[in-house]
Design a protein around this motif. Structure first.
Motif, PDB file in Angstrom:
ATOM      1  N   GLN A  58       0.827  -1.216   0.000  1.00 35.41           N
ATOM      2  CA  GLN A  58       0.000   0.000   0.000  1.00 35.41           C
ATOM      3  C   GLN A  58       0.858   1.261   0.000  1.00 35.41           C
ATOM      4  O   GLN A  58       0.508   2.252  -0.638  1.00 35.41           O
ATOM      5  N   CYS A  66       1.920   8.979   1.981  1.00 34.34           N
ATOM      6  CA  CYS A  66       1.328   7.734   2.476  1.00 34.34           C
ATOM      7  C   CYS A  66      -0.176   7.785   2.234  1.00 34.34           C
ATOM      8  O   CYS A  66      -0.810   8.813   2.484  1.00 34.34           O
ATOM      9  N   PRO A  67      -0.771   6.706   1.744  1.00 25.57           N
ATOM     10  CA  PRO A  67      -2.218   6.704   1.537  1.00 25.57           C
ATOM     11  C   PRO A  67      -2.976   7.066   2.822  1.00 25.57           C
ATOM     12  O   PRO A  67      -2.635   6.587   3.910  1.00 25.57           O
ATOM     13  N   ALA A  68      -3.973   7.911   2.674  1.00 25.01           N
ATOM     14  CA  ALA A  68      -4.724   8.424   3.827  1.00 25.01           C
ATOM     15  C   ALA A  68      -5.328   7.305   4.678  1.00 25.01           C
ATOM     16  O   ALA A  68      -5.390   7.425   5.900  1.00 25.01           O
ATOM     17  N   GLU A  69      -5.769   6.224   4.034  1.00 25.47           N
ATOM     18  CA  GLU A  69      -6.388   5.130   4.790  1.00 25.47           C
ATOM     19  C   GLU A  69      -5.349   4.292   5.541  1.00 25.47           C
ATOM     20  O   GLU A  69      -5.686   3.588   6.487  1.00 25.47           O
ATOM     21  N   LEU A  70      -4.106   4.366   5.146  1.00 25.24           N
ATOM     22  CA  LEU A  70      -3.045   3.589   5.789  1.00 25.24           C
ATOM     23  C   LEU A  70      -2.408   4.320   6.969  1.00 25.24           C
ATOM     24  O   LEU A  70      -2.048   3.695   7.969  1.00 25.24           O
ATOM     25  N   LYS A  71      -2.276   5.624   6.877  1.00 24.21           N
ATOM     26  CA  LYS A  71      -1.526   6.375   7.889  1.00 24.21           C
ATOM     27  C   LYS A  71      -2.038   6.168   9.316  1.00 24.21           C
ATOM     28  O   LYS A  71      -1.231   5.925  10.213  1.00 24.21           O
ATOM     29  N   PRO A  72      -3.344   6.254   9.595  1.00 25.77           N
ATOM     30  CA  PRO A  72      -3.782   6.058  10.986  1.00 25.77           C
ATOM     31  C   PRO A  72      -3.406   4.690  11.554  1.00 25.77           C
ATOM     32  O   PRO A  72      -3.032   4.575  12.721  1.00 25.77           O
ATOM     33  N   ARG A  73      -3.482   3.654  10.733  1.00 25.72           N
ATOM     34  CA  ARG A  73      -3.103   2.304  11.188  1.00 25.72           C
ATOM     35  C   ARG A  73      -1.617   2.252  11.517  1.00 25.72           C
ATOM     36  O   ARG A  73      -1.209   1.664  12.524  1.00 25.72           O
TER      37      ARG A  73
END
Length: 126
Positions: free
Chosen positions: A7, A102-109
């Motif tokens: 990702q 970094c993809p927005a959906e990946l960063k919080p994880r």
């Protein structure tokens, strides 16, 4: 489902992330406390973080192949790590993730996992 490694963009993007992270640490006054606990040259740390993150993110286990088990806490015991160092490490990584897109959906994880690890590395109060 794609791994975080995939990702993020694979090997070149992991290398770019690590390079930006250490460039920021070296240049930004906001990360001065964090920089002070590192060696004068960041090249060794830069290479080890790249190797580690490759496998940690689900890519090739480069660190393990070269150095064996990471033993993160034991390897960081020589460095004084308190709340300020933890928080600066996380802020620096967050900024680096943003700057390498970094993809927005990946960063919080990733940031949650980084927080758990960084908090576990603390070896002094404050």
């Amino acid at each position: 489902m794609a791994t975080p490694y995939e990702q993020l963009g694979g090997d070149a993007r992991v290398r770019a992330l690590v390079d930006r992270f250490y460039d920021l640490m070296d240049l930004e006054p906001a990360y001065a406390d964090l920089r002070r606990v590192r060696a004068p040259s960041l090249e060794h740390a830069r290479e080890k973080l790249y190797l580690f993150l490759s496998g940690w993110l689900g890519g090739p286990p480069l660190y393990v192949e070269k150095h064996g088990h990471p033993r993160l806490r034991a390897r960081h015991l020589p460095f004084p790590i308190g709340l300020a160092e933890r928080d600066q490490w996380l802020a620096c990584m967050s900024q680096a993730l943003d700057e390498v897109h970094c993809p927005a959906e990946l960063k919080p994880r990733l940031m949650e996992a980084f927080f758990q690890t960084a908090d576990w590395m603390r070896n002094r109060e404050g």
